[in-house]
Design a protein around this motif. Structure first.
Motif, PDB file in Angstrom:
ATOM      1  N   GLY A   1      10.884 -21.003   7.353  1.00  0.00           N
ATOM      2  CA  GLY A   1      10.170 -20.083   8.239  1.00  0.00           C
ATOM      3  C   GLY A   1       9.099 -20.784   9.043  1.00  0.00           C
ATOM      4  N   ASP A   2       8.388 -20.006   9.835  1.00  0.00           N
ATOM      5  CA  ASP A   2       7.352 -20.543  10.711  1.00  0.00           C
ATOM      6  C   ASP A   2       5.977 -20.594  10.057  1.00  0.00           C
ATOM      7  N   GLY A   3       5.808 -19.862   8.952  1.00  0.00           N
ATOM      8  CA  GLY A   3       4.495 -19.782   8.318  1.00  0.00           C
ATOM      9  C   GLY A   3       4.170 -21.002   7.474  1.00  0.00           C
ATOM     10  N   ARG A   4       2.922 -21.026   7.000  1.00  0.00           N
ATOM     11  CA  ARG A   4       2.474 -22.116   6.127  1.00  0.00           C
ATOM     12  C   ARG A   4       2.940 -21.851   4.705  1.00  0.00           C
ATOM     13  N   VAL A   5       3.262 -22.923   4.001  1.00  0.00           N
ATOM     14  CA  VAL A   5       3.721 -22.820   2.618  1.00  0.00           C
ATOM     15  C   VAL A   5       2.715 -23.526   1.721  1.00  0.00           C
ATOM     16  N   ASN A   6       2.287 -22.848   0.664  1.00  0.00           N
ATOM     17  CA  ASN A   6       1.345 -23.426  -0.279  1.00  0.00           C
ATOM     18  C   ASN A   6       2.135 -24.187  -1.344  1.00  0.00           C
ATOM     19  N   HIS A   7       2.304 -25.480  -1.124  1.00  0.00           N
ATOM     20  CA  HIS A   7       3.122 -26.302  -2.017  1.00  0.00           C
ATOM     21  C   HIS A   7       2.507 -26.431  -3.413  1.00  0.00           C
ATOM     22  N   ALA A   8       1.195 -26.418  -3.503  1.00  0.00           N
ATOM     23  CA  ALA A   8       0.544 -26.498  -4.808  1.00  0.00           C
ATOM     24  C   ALA A   8       0.894 -25.268  -5.643  1.00  0.00           C
ATOM     25  N   LYS A   9       0.801 -24.098  -5.037  1.00  0.00           N
ATOM     26  CA  LYS A   9       1.125 -22.857  -5.748  1.00  0.00           C
ATOM     27  C   LYS A   9       2.587 -22.852  -6.176  1.00  0.00           C
ATOM     28  N   ILE A  10       3.483 -23.249  -5.302  1.00  0.00           N
ATOM     29  CA  ILE A  10       4.904 -23.294  -5.641  1.00  0.00           C
ATOM     30  C   ILE A  10       5.154 -24.279  -6.780  1.00  0.00           C
ATOM     31  N   GLY A  11       4.480 -25.420  -6.750  1.00  0.00           N
ATOM     32  CA  GLY A  11       4.625 -26.411  -7.816  1.00  0.00           C
ATOM     33  C   GLY A  11       4.140 -25.896  -9.154  1.00  0.00           C
ATOM     34  N   VAL A  12       3.002 -25.221  -9.158  1.00  0.00           N
ATOM     35  CA  VAL A  12       2.465 -24.667 -10.406  1.00  0.00           C
ATOM     36  C   VAL A  12       3.385 -23.569 -10.924  1.00  0.00           C
ATOM     37  N   LYS A  13       3.843 -22.689 -10.038  1.00  0.00           N
ATOM     38  CA  LYS A  13       4.752 -21.620 -10.466  1.00  0.00           C
ATOM     39  C   LYS A  13       6.066 -22.185 -10.984  1.00  0.00           C
ATOM     40  N   LEU A  14       6.555 -23.249 -10.385  1.00  0.00           N
ATOM     41  CA  LEU A  14       7.789 -23.879 -10.870  1.00  0.00           C
ATOM     42  C   LEU A  14       7.577 -24.475 -12.256  1.00  0.00           C
ATOM     43  N   ALA A  15       6.452 -25.137 -12.459  1.00  0.00           N
ATOM     44  CA  ALA A  15       6.161 -25.738 -13.767  1.00  0.00           C
ATOM     45  C   ALA A  15       6.062 -24.659 -14.851  1.00  0.00           C
ATOM     46  N   VAL A  16       5.362 -23.579 -14.555  1.00  0.00           N
ATOM     47  CA  VAL A  16       5.234 -22.492 -15.526  1.00  0.00           C
ATOM     48  C   VAL A  16       6.597 -21.825 -15.737  1.00  0.00           C
ATOM     49  N   GLY A  17       7.352 -21.640 -14.659  1.00  0.00           N
ATOM     50  CA  GLY A  17       8.692 -21.057 -14.761  1.00  0.00           C
ATOM     51  C   GLY A  17       9.627 -21.901 -15.613  1.00  0.00           C
ATOM     52  N   LEU A  18       9.532 -23.207 -15.486  1.00  0.00           N
ATOM     53  CA  LEU A  18      10.334 -24.087 -16.339  1.00  0.00           C
ATOM     54  C   LEU A  18       9.893 -23.968 -17.798  1.00  0.00           C
ATOM     55  N   GLY A  19       8.609 -23.753 -18.025  1.00  0.00           N
ATOM     56  CA  GLY A  19       8.123 -23.509 -19.380  1.00  0.00           C
ATOM     57  C   GLY A  19       8.730 -22.240 -19.961  1.00  0.00           C
ATOM     58  N   VAL A  20       8.795 -21.188 -19.151  1.00  0.00           N
ATOM     59  CA  VAL A  20       9.421 -19.937 -19.587  1.00  0.00           C
ATOM     60  C   VAL A  20      10.891 -20.186 -19.912  1.00  0.00           C
ATOM     61  N   PHE A  21      11.573 -20.899 -19.030  1.00  0.00           N
ATOM     62  CA  PHE A  21      12.998 -21.184 -19.217  1.00  0.00           C
ATOM     63  C   PHE A  21      13.244 -21.971 -20.506  1.00  0.00           C
ATOM     64  N   ILE A  22      12.449 -22.997 -20.743  1.00  0.00           N
ATOM     65  CA  ILE A  22      12.633 -23.842 -21.929  1.00  0.00           C
ATOM     66  C   ILE A  22      12.349 -23.059 -23.210  1.00  0.00           C
ATOM     67  N   THR A  23      11.270 -22.287 -23.225  1.00  0.00           N
ATOM     68  CA  THR A  23      10.966 -21.514 -24.432  1.00  0.00           C
ATOM     69  C   THR A  23      12.022 -20.425 -24.665  1.00  0.00           C
ATOM     70  N   ALA A  24      12.536 -19.818 -23.585  1.00  0.00           N
ATOM     71  CA  ALA A  24      13.597 -18.819 -23.734  1.00  0.00           C
ATOM     72  C   ALA A  24      14.875 -19.479 -24.255  1.00  0.00           C
ATOM     73  N   LEU A  25      15.183 -20.662 -23.757  1.00  0.00           N
ATOM     74  CA  LEU A  25      16.367 -21.397 -24.213  1.00  0.00           C
ATOM     75  C   LEU A  25      16.264 -21.716 -25.704  1.00  0.00           C
ATOM     76  N   LEU A  26      15.126 -22.254 -26.113  1.00  0.00           N
ATOM     77  CA  LEU A  26      14.940 -22.595 -27.527  1.00  0.00           C
ATOM     78  C   LEU A  26      14.980 -21.350 -28.412  1.00  0.00           C
ATOM     79  N   GLY A  27      14.374 -20.265 -27.951  1.00  0.00           N
ATOM     80  CA  GLY A  27      14.383 -19.017 -28.714  1.00  0.00           C
ATOM     81  C   GLY A  27      15.771 -18.427 -28.845  1.00  0.00           C
ATOM     82  N   ARG A  28      16.538 -18.443 -27.765  1.00  0.00           N
ATOM     83  CA  ARG A  28      17.901 -17.899 -27.822  1.00  0.00           C
ATOM     84  C   ARG A  28      18.787 -18.757 -28.709  1.00  0.00           C
ATOM     85  N   ARG A  29      18.600 -20.074 -28.687  1.00  0.00           N
ATOM     86  CA  ARG A  29      19.385 -20.947 -29.577  1.00  0.00           C
ATOM     87  C   ARG A  29      19.131 -20.585 -31.036  1.00  0.00           C
ATOM     88  N   LYS A  30      17.859 -20.393 -31.379  1.00  0.00           N
ATOM     89  CA  LYS A  30      17.518 -19.994 -32.749  1.00  0.00           C
ATOM     90  C   LYS A  30      18.157 -18.644 -33.080  1.00  0.00           C
TER      91      LYS A  30
END
Length: 116
Positions: free
Chosen positions: A54-83
């Motif tokens: 798009g034409d607007g500004r993108v906050n790359h820091a916010k996207i990076g932090v949200k991706l890192a936290v989202g990967l944390g959610v994914f990993i903990t959900a994966l480990l929990g479902r395996r158990k």
């Protein structure tokens, strides 16, 4: 098209946090939390890609932090479902980490605003 991905992102976040709150007294990682973690990662990446195009500004820091936290959610959900799938008890900390990180990701999205 963006609205569809936003809807998927919100529904995914609701599945993660809702599953956590529904099982708060007997913590576990639910199937809805597992699929919600997938939905949140995929729709978030698609939304970030659309924002970049798009034409607007993108906050790359916010996207990076949200991706890192989202990967944390994914990993903990994966480990929990395996158990859970092995018939083993899901550690309380792991179950609460899945829902808590999902809630943190929502708070980052809502509270981290660019006012420039």
């Amino acid at each position: 098209m963006t609205a569809l991905f936003v809807a998927i992102h919100i529904i995914s976040a609701a599945a993660i946090v809702g599953g956590w709150l529904a099982h708060f007294k007997n913590p576990t990682v639910t199937t809805s939390q597992w699929w919600g973690s997938w939905g949140m990662i995929v729709s978030g990446l698609l939304l970030a890609g659309l924002a970049e195009m798009g034409d607007g500004r993108v906050n790359h820091a916010k996207i990076g932090v949200k991706l890192a936290v989202g990967l944390g959610v994914f990993i903990t959900a994966l480990l929990g479902r395996r158990k859970e799938n092995k018939g083993e008890p899901v550690p309380t900390g792991l179950a609460h980490a899945t829902g808590g990180l999902g809630l943190i990701n929502i708070l980052i999205a809502v509270l981290w605003q660019d006012y420039s």
